[in-house]
Design a protein around this motif. Structure first.
Motif, PDB file in Angstrom:
ATOM      1  N   THR A 154       0.835  -1.206   0.000  1.00  5.85           N
ATOM      2  CA  THR A 154       0.000   0.000   0.000  1.00  5.85           C
ATOM      3  C   THR A 154       0.869   1.255   0.000  1.00  5.85           C
ATOM      4  OG1 THR A 154      -1.680  -1.249   1.180  1.00  5.85           O
ATOM      5  CG2 THR A 154      -1.931   1.123   1.171  1.00  5.85           C
ATOM      6  N   VAL A 155       1.946   1.257   0.800  1.00  7.77           N
ATOM      7  CA  VAL A 155       2.838   2.428   0.837  1.00  7.77           C
ATOM      8  C   VAL A 155       3.390   2.714  -0.559  1.00  7.77           C
ATOM      9  CG1 VAL A 155       4.957   3.424   1.778  1.00  7.77           C
ATOM     10  CG2 VAL A 155       3.541   2.001   3.229  1.00  7.77           C
ATOM     11  N   ALA A 156       3.890   1.685  -1.228  1.00  9.07           N
ATOM     12  CA  ALA A 156       4.492   1.887  -2.560  1.00  9.07           C
ATOM     13  C   ALA A 156       3.464   2.434  -3.541  1.00  9.07           C
ATOM     14  CB  ALA A 156       5.081   0.575  -3.067  1.00  9.07           C
ATOM     15  N   VAL A 157       2.235   1.890  -3.480  1.00  8.70           N
ATOM     16  CA  VAL A 157       1.207   2.338  -4.422  1.00  8.70           C
ATOM     17  C   VAL A 157       0.790   3.783  -4.125  1.00  8.70           C
ATOM     18  CG1 VAL A 157      -1.165   1.989  -5.197  1.00  8.70           C
ATOM     19  CG2 VAL A 157       0.351   0.029  -4.951  1.00  8.70           C
ATOM     20  N   VAL A 158       0.606   4.129  -2.835  1.00  6.95           N
ATOM     21  CA  VAL A 158       0.217   5.503  -2.497  1.00  6.95           C
ATOM     22  C   VAL A 158       1.332   6.478  -2.897  1.00  6.95           C
ATOM     23  CG1 VAL A 158      -0.459   7.084  -0.645  1.00  6.95           C
ATOM     24  CG2 VAL A 158      -1.360   4.770  -0.665  1.00  6.95           C
ATOM     25  N   GLU A 159       2.600   6.060  -2.731  1.00  8.81           N
ATOM     26  CA  GLU A 159       3.716   6.910  -3.174  1.00  8.81           C
ATOM     27  C   GLU A 159       3.657   7.159  -4.678  1.00  8.81           C
ATOM     28  OE1 GLU A 159       7.195   4.961  -1.616  1.00  8.81           O
ATOM     29  OE2 GLU A 159       7.160   6.142   0.234  1.00  8.81           O
ATOM     30  N   LEU A 160       3.363   6.103  -5.432  1.00 10.76           N
ATOM     31  CA  LEU A 160       3.254   6.262  -6.894  1.00 10.76           C
ATOM     32  C   LEU A 160       2.129   7.228  -7.255  1.00 10.76           C
ATOM     33  CD1 LEU A 160       3.684   2.684  -8.439  1.00 10.76           C
ATOM     34  CD2 LEU A 160       5.274   4.611  -8.492  1.00 10.76           C
ATOM     35  N   ILE A 161       0.984   7.098  -6.566  1.00 10.61           N
ATOM     36  CA  ILE A 161      -0.159   7.969  -6.877  1.00 10.61           C
ATOM     37  C   ILE A 161       0.178   9.421  -6.502  1.00 10.61           C
ATOM     38  CG2 ILE A 161      -2.584   8.458  -6.344  1.00 10.61           C
ATOM     39  CD1 ILE A 161      -2.976   5.429  -5.918  1.00 10.61           C
ATOM     40  N   ALA A 162       0.873   9.597  -5.387  1.00  8.38           N
ATOM     41  CA  ALA A 162       1.258  10.956  -4.972  1.00  8.38           C
ATOM     42  C   ALA A 162       2.225  11.567  -5.981  1.00  8.38           C
ATOM     43  CB  ALA A 162       1.867  10.934  -3.571  1.00  8.38           C
ATOM     44  N   ASP A 163       3.165  10.760  -6.506  1.00  3.56           N
ATOM     45  CA  ASP A 163       4.099  11.243  -7.535  1.00  3.56           C
ATOM     46  C   ASP A 163       3.343  11.590  -8.821  1.00  3.56           C
ATOM     47  OD1 ASP A 163       6.154  10.836  -5.821  1.00  3.56           O
ATOM     48  OD2 ASP A 163       6.935   9.028  -6.787  1.00  3.56           O
ATOM     49  N   PHE A 164       2.362  10.759  -9.154  1.00  5.77           N
ATOM     50  CA  PHE A 164       1.531  10.988 -10.346  1.00  5.77           C
ATOM     51  C   PHE A 164       0.875  12.361 -10.258  1.00  5.77           C
ATOM     52  CE2 PHE A 164      -2.967  10.536 -11.832  1.00  5.77           C
ATOM     53  CZ  PHE A 164      -2.755  10.381 -13.194  1.00  5.77           C
ATOM     54  N   TYR A 165       0.434  12.735  -9.062  1.00  5.87           N
ATOM     55  CA  TYR A 165      -0.193  14.043  -8.884  1.00  5.87           C
ATOM     56  C   TYR A 165       0.815  15.183  -8.850  1.00  5.87           C
ATOM     57  CZ  TYR A 165      -5.157  13.124  -8.406  1.00  5.87           C
ATOM     58  OH  TYR A 165      -6.457  12.829  -8.680  1.00  5.87           O
ATOM     59  N   ALA A 166       1.880  15.015  -8.089  1.00  5.01           N
ATOM     60  CA  ALA A 166       2.850  16.119  -7.948  1.00  5.01           C
ATOM     61  C   ALA A 166       3.768  16.152  -9.167  1.00  5.01           C
ATOM     62  CB  ALA A 166       3.644  15.954  -6.653  1.00  5.01           C
ATOM     63  N   SER A 167       3.194  16.384 -10.330  1.00  2.00           N
ATOM     64  CA  SER A 167       3.925  16.302 -11.593  1.00  2.00           C
ATOM     65  C   SER A 167       3.493  17.453 -12.494  1.00  2.00           C
ATOM     66  CB  SER A 167       3.584  14.988 -12.271  1.00  2.00           C
ATOM     67  OG  SER A 167       2.212  15.032 -12.656  1.00  2.00           O
ATOM     68  N   ASP A 168       4.111  17.484 -13.708  1.00  2.00           N
ATOM     69  CA  ASP A 168       3.726  18.496 -14.690  1.00  2.00           C
ATOM     70  C   ASP A 168       2.258  18.369 -15.075  1.00  2.00           C
ATOM     71  OD1 ASP A 168       6.210  19.522 -14.675  1.00  2.00           O
ATOM     72  OD2 ASP A 168       6.807  18.831 -16.655  1.00  2.00           O
ATOM     73  N   LEU A 169       1.713  17.160 -15.028  1.00  2.00           N
ATOM     74  CA  LEU A 169       0.293  16.986 -15.359  1.00  2.00           C
ATOM     75  C   LEU A 169      -0.559  17.845 -14.435  1.00  2.00           C
ATOM     76  CD1 LEU A 169      -2.209  15.612 -16.628  1.00  2.00           C
ATOM     77  CD2 LEU A 169      -1.894  13.720 -15.018  1.00  2.00           C
ATOM     78  N   PHE A 170      -0.268  17.779 -13.131  1.00  2.00           N
ATOM     79  CA  PHE A 170      -1.044  18.558 -12.167  1.00  2.00           C
ATOM     80  C   PHE A 170      -0.853  20.056 -12.403  1.00  2.00           C
ATOM     81  CE2 PHE A 170      -1.668  20.803  -8.201  1.00  2.00           C
ATOM     82  CZ  PHE A 170      -2.903  20.338  -7.809  1.00  2.00           C
ATOM     83  N   THR A 171       0.400  20.471 -12.614  1.00  2.00           N
ATOM     84  CA  THR A 171       0.682  21.901 -12.815  1.00  2.00           C
ATOM     85  C   THR A 171      -0.042  22.429 -14.050  1.00  2.00           C
ATOM     86  OG1 THR A 171       2.820  21.618 -11.760  1.00  2.00           O
ATOM     87  CG2 THR A 171       2.546  23.587 -13.105  1.00  2.00           C
ATOM     88  N   ALA A 172       0.027  21.674 -15.147  1.00  2.00           N
ATOM     89  CA  ALA A 172      -0.642  22.096 -16.387  1.00  2.00           C
ATOM     90  C   ALA A 172      -2.158  22.127 -16.182  1.00  2.00           C
ATOM     91  CB  ALA A 172      -0.263  21.148 -17.525  1.00  2.00           C
ATOM     92  N   ALA A 173      -2.694  21.087 -15.553  1.00  2.00           N
ATOM     93  CA  ALA A 173      -4.145  21.027 -15.319  1.00  2.00           C
ATOM     94  C   ALA A 173      -4.578  22.177 -14.415  1.00  2.00           C
ATOM     95  CB  ALA A 173      -4.527  19.682 -14.703  1.00  2.00           C
ATOM     96  N   LEU A 174      -3.757  22.489 -13.399  1.00  2.00           N
ATOM     97  CA  LEU A 174      -4.098  23.566 -12.472  1.00  2.00           C
ATOM     98  C   LEU A 174      -4.215  24.905 -13.206  1.00  2.00           C
ATOM     99  CD1 LEU A 174      -4.557  24.313  -9.472  1.00  2.00           C
ATOM    100  CD2 LEU A 174      -2.092  24.690  -9.278  1.00  2.00           C
ATOM    101  N   GLU A 175      -3.264  25.169 -14.112  1.00  2.00           N
ATOM    102  CA  GLU A 175      -3.329  26.405 -14.904  1.00  2.00           C
ATOM    103  C   GLU A 175      -4.641  26.454 -15.695  1.00  2.00           C
ATOM    104  OE1 GLU A 175      -1.378  29.041 -15.148  1.00  2.00           O
ATOM    105  OE2 GLU A 175       0.317  28.415 -13.931  1.00  2.00           O
ATOM    106  N   LEU A 176      -5.001  25.312 -16.280  1.00  2.00           N
ATOM    107  CA  LEU A 176      -6.207  25.246 -17.107  1.00  2.00           C
ATOM    108  C   LEU A 176      -7.472  25.386 -16.246  1.00  2.00           C
ATOM    109  CD1 LEU A 176      -7.565  24.684 -19.836  1.00  2.00           C
ATOM    110  CD2 LEU A 176      -7.200  22.242 -19.449  1.00  2.00           C
ATOM    111  N   TRP A 177      -7.512  24.675 -15.128  1.00  2.00           N
ATOM    112  CA  TRP A 177      -8.690  24.714 -14.235  1.00  2.00           C
ATOM    113  C   TRP A 177      -8.933  26.149 -13.724  1.00  2.00           C
ATOM    114  CZ3 TRP A 177      -8.244  20.445 -16.338  1.00  2.00           C
ATOM    115  CH2 TRP A 177      -8.710  19.225 -15.892  1.00  2.00           C
ATOM    116  N   VAL A 178      -7.844  26.783 -13.276  1.00  2.00           N
ATOM    117  CA  VAL A 178      -7.979  28.121 -12.692  1.00  2.00           C
ATOM    118  C   VAL A 178      -8.439  29.125 -13.761  1.00  2.00           C
ATOM    119  CG1 VAL A 178      -6.690  30.045 -11.655  1.00  2.00           C
ATOM    120  CG2 VAL A 178      -6.441  27.740 -10.734  1.00  2.00           C
ATOM    121  N   ALA A 179      -7.889  29.007 -14.974  1.00  2.00           N
ATOM    122  CA  ALA A 179      -8.319  29.899 -16.058  1.00  2.00           C
ATOM    123  C   ALA A 179      -9.800  29.647 -16.376  1.00  2.00           C
ATOM    124  CB  ALA A 179      -7.447  29.689 -17.289  1.00  2.00           C
TER     125      ALA A 179
END
Lengths: 195, 195
Positions: A89-114
């Motif tokens: 579970t730790v390894a999987v949650v770490e992977l999911i957290a990395d998936f979020y703290a990435s360029d995907l999140f940053t790009a999506a955040l710019e789009l969502w806020v706009a």
């Protein structure tokens, strides 16, 4: 026109689309929404304005397609990494957290806020948010081997995703990686009990 | 100049400052960062550009002060509401989640996202983020009656804050209130065990 020629044209068209979407994500991450104009993206992608307009009629369409493309790629990447870890579970949650703290999140955040203050953009982004949200939830259930028919399990998976979203947000202005790792590990032990 | 006159001038100055900061938050929420120009804010506040410049030299200074002001007011408001509820963990977590899913969060989000790609703004916003983060953590500890010397308690409080931040973000484009309420209640039961 022969089959081979049509095939080459289709390949070139896909390649142009991909270049445009990748340049868009780079622009969003480096320059933010306001700096991500169709002109800047076309220049960076090395694609003519005409070819760009053929693929994406508006800035909103281009940026939403770029975020969706990156989302699909990131999901694929996450699945491949998940297949290689031990599945704790730790390894999987770490992977999911990395998936979020990435360029995907940053790009999506710019789009969502706009999109929040731009009604036209919002009509494009809301369905995308719903699709990404569903896909991420399904993926988390699969990777965690969670049985959502058990009471509390669905909520625990949702808490995981809302938590990593909050952690990703805290990482935008400063590097919050050390604190995030500690919180993620702690949550993983609570989640393990809940599953 | 008599004491009374000086007092009246100080009152008027404070009032002008307050008007400017409140108009700024309204602009951020309605129009986003790009629409929150010093001209638009001065007009909405009914304050001359000269008076505005006397109080805030730059747009970044104005917006950061407005978010800090709203933060302080929101903290005060949260404390007053907390004093009136029964003090159960569920009730307190609900208050904290409401505190986040508010105009304060929306205004701060506009500022944080703009600061990510604007180095000058970032130098103003990073210390503000640190102050708001510390204040919110201290407040959560106090309201939850959490004993952070016990193992896992500090992490549980941090998970609470990162979770409600993630939930607040999910509420920006669509009304996520029903789902949020369910997740908050579920987390509160887990938190109660952890405390």
């Amino acid at each position: 026109m022969g089959t081979e020629t049509r095939q080459r044209q289709a390949d070139r068209s896909r390649e142009t689309r991909r270049k445009l979407m990748e340049a868009t994500v780079e622009c969003l991450v480096e320059l933010g929404w306001s700096g991500t104009t169709t002109t800047v993206v076309a220049e960076r992608a090395g694609v003519s304005r005409g070819a760009q307009l053929h693929h994406f009629r508006t800035r909103g369409e281009l940026v939403a397609a770029a975020v969706e493309h990156l989302g699909a790629e990131s999901v694929q990447h996450l699945k491949e990494r998940a297949a290689r870890v031990n599945g704790s579970t730790v390894a999987v949650v770490e992977l999911i957290a990395d998936f979020y703290a990435s360029d995907l999140f940053t790009a999506a955040l710019e789009l969502w806020v706009a999109a929040r203050t731009d009604p036209d953009l919002k009509t494009v982004v809301v369905p995308l948010e719903v699709r990404l949200g569903r896909e991420t939830h399904r993926l988390a259930v699969e990777l965690l081997g969670a049985d959502e028919t058990k009471p509390g399990v669905r909520e625990a998976v949702q808490i995981t995703l809302d938590l990593v979203r909050g952690l990703a947000l805290a990482n935008q202005l400063t590097d919050d990686g050390k604190r995030r790792a500690r919180i993620v590990r702690h949550w993983a032990t609570m989640l393990e009990d809940a599953l």
